[in-house]
Design an enzyme around this catalytic site. Structure first.
Site, PDB file in Angstrom:
ATOM      1  CG  ASP A 135       0.900   0.465  -9.116  1.00 36.90           C
ATOM      2  OD1 ASP A 135       1.827   1.293  -9.074  1.00 36.90           O
ATOM      3  OD2 ASP A 135       1.083  -0.771  -9.167  1.00 36.90           O
TER       4      ASP A 135
ATOM      5  CE1 TYR B 261       2.689  -6.303 -12.270  1.00 40.47           C
ATOM      6  CE2 TYR B 261       1.201  -4.434 -12.283  1.00 40.47           C
ATOM      7  CZ  TYR B 261       2.139  -5.198 -11.639  1.00 40.47           C
ATOM      8  OH  TYR B 261       2.538  -4.879 -10.358  1.00 40.47           O
TER       9      TYR B 261
ATOM     10  CD  GLN C  58       3.543  -0.843  -6.100  1.00 38.53           C
ATOM     11  OE1 GLN C  58       3.056  -1.894  -6.530  1.00 38.53           O
ATOM     12  NE2 GLN C  58       3.658   0.236  -6.847  1.00 38.53           N
TER      13      GLN C  58
ATOM     14  NE  ARG D 196      -4.582 -15.877  -7.316  1.00 39.02           N
ATOM     15  CZ  ARG D 196      -5.859 -15.498  -7.338  1.00 39.02           C
ATOM     16  NH1 ARG D 196      -6.357 -14.805  -6.307  1.00 39.02           N
ATOM     17  NH2 ARG D 196      -6.630 -15.784  -8.367  1.00 39.02           N
TER      18      ARG D 196
ATOM     19  CB  ALA E 227     -11.011  -4.960  -8.868  1.00 35.62           C
ATOM     20  NE  ARG E 228      -8.812 -11.946 -12.789  1.00 36.90           N
ATOM     21  CZ  ARG E 228      -8.427 -13.208 -12.930  1.00 36.90           C
ATOM     22  NH1 ARG E 228      -8.121 -13.933 -11.856  1.00 36.90           N
ATOM     23  NH2 ARG E 228      -8.360 -13.759 -14.114  1.00 36.90           N
TER      24      ARG E 228
ATOM     25  CD  GLN F 252     -12.645  -9.614  -8.303  1.00 41.05           C
ATOM     26  OE1 GLN F 252     -11.734  -8.922  -8.765  1.00 41.05           O
ATOM     27  NE2 GLN F 252     -12.589 -10.940  -8.288  1.00 41.05           N
TER      28      GLN F 252
END
Length: 328
Positions: free
Chosen positions: A56, A61, A179, A233, A286-287, A291
């Site tokens: 996704d 992004y 979503q 964040r 995940a990066r 992860q």
């Protein structure tokens, strides 16, 4: 990994899907900070090699960059995953992001995403955020339905919609999926959205089941302080007091439950979202490949009804949830 059919589609999704928000990189309004593309590609490939069968992403992004990275990660793979993306958030030459769902904008966005993703058709094309101005929501959804008839997208979904907005677009064309954000600390959709989707046969793929990293067990106050300035964040109330202390306490309860099964707090947090019968699957970002390794077993991990209650008591909710979940 266990699978479930998504809404009215022909797609059987693994319980987990790869979320490509953070791999868009830094330098835009909702970035997670800078990201190395090579590590992103490794993360995607590790997820696919571990059994995940869908990705996704969204046009916004990284202002198109995430879609490009996804395309690079899929080059040369014999078995391609389902690829989902989104429209309705556009940017100007200065990178300023705004929402829009005019028919012309939707068509242009679709063509741009097809080009960046290097696909002939998008498996699930989603409206990223609703708009309330006039009839633009209906105009945009009508344009999506036409793209589906043209074969440029296979199925239509929405993101961040409430019940009223779902009703508005369903009058024009069926909604395959919703979503929404969903995690132990963000449960707003339980009262009306999840029951509505279940009753109407609308699939639900939840995002941020680990609360944007808060519930992974790896987040600390020191790590939050060290986040780059362009990590969104840093501006979130969830990552600041007075909420932060409560969230970190919740992580320790998740850790206690997870360790009984040899699992991580992240896997327990994801498994909690999958316990709800209205939830089809969860998006996990995940990066790095590491992860991915930290959450991949959540797709086959189930909390008992007692463990669900134990975790929720840490929230002070005391609410009773469906035991076992859809993957029982």
């Amino acid at each position: 990994m266990r699978k479930r059919r998504l809404g009215n589609s022909d797609m059987d999704l693994t319980a987990l899907g790869f979320g490509a928000w953070a791999i868009g990189g830094g330098g835009w309004a909702f970035a997670w900070g800078a990201q190395d593309d090579a590590r992103s590609i490794e993360a995607i490939q590790r997820a696919l090699d571990s059994g995940i069968n869908w990705i996704d992403t969204a046009a916004v992004y990284g202002l198109g960059h995430s879609e490009e990275v996804v395309a690079k990660a899929l080059e040369g793979r014999d078995k391609r995953p389902y690829v989902f993306t989104k429209c309705g958030m556009v940017w100007d030459d200065q990178g300023r992001v705004s929402r829009g769902l005019t028919a012309d904008s939707v068509r242009r966005e679709c063509e741009a995403s097809l080009r960046r993703l290097k696909v002939d058709a998008i498996d699930l094309y989603q409206v990223h955020w609703p708009v309330e101005d006039g009839a633009e929501l209906e105009e945009g959804w009508t344009a999506l339905a036409e793209l589906q008839r043209q074969g440029k997208v296979r199925w239509l979904g929405v993101s961040n919609f409430n019940v009223s907005q779902l009703e508005r677009v369903r009058r024009i064309a069926p909604v395959t999926s919703l979503q929404p954000p969903y995690s132990l600390i963000h449960r707003d959709i339980e009262d009306d959205v999840l029951p509505y989707c279940q009753a109407q046969g609308i699939g639900v793929i939840v995002y941020s089941p680990m609360a944007s990293g808060l519930l992974t067990g790896a987040m600390t106050r020191e790590r939050i302080q060290a986040m780059p300035d362009d990590d969104w964040r840093r501006r979130s109330a969830d990552f600041q007091e007075p909420k932060l202390s409560h969230h970190l306490m919740l992580v320790e309860r998740l850790r206690e439950v997870a360790e009984r099964h040899g699992r991580s707090p992240a896997e327990a947090a994801i498994a909690w979202t999958l316990r709800d019968p209205a939830v089809t699957a969860a998006i996990v970002g995940a990066r790095s490949a590491k992860q991915v390794d930290g959450f991949i077993h959540a797709g086959n991990f189930r909390l008992t009804s007692e463990e669900v209650r134990e975790v929720e008591e840490a929230l002070g909710s005391g609410s009773a949830m469906a035991p076992g979940g859809i993957y029982a």
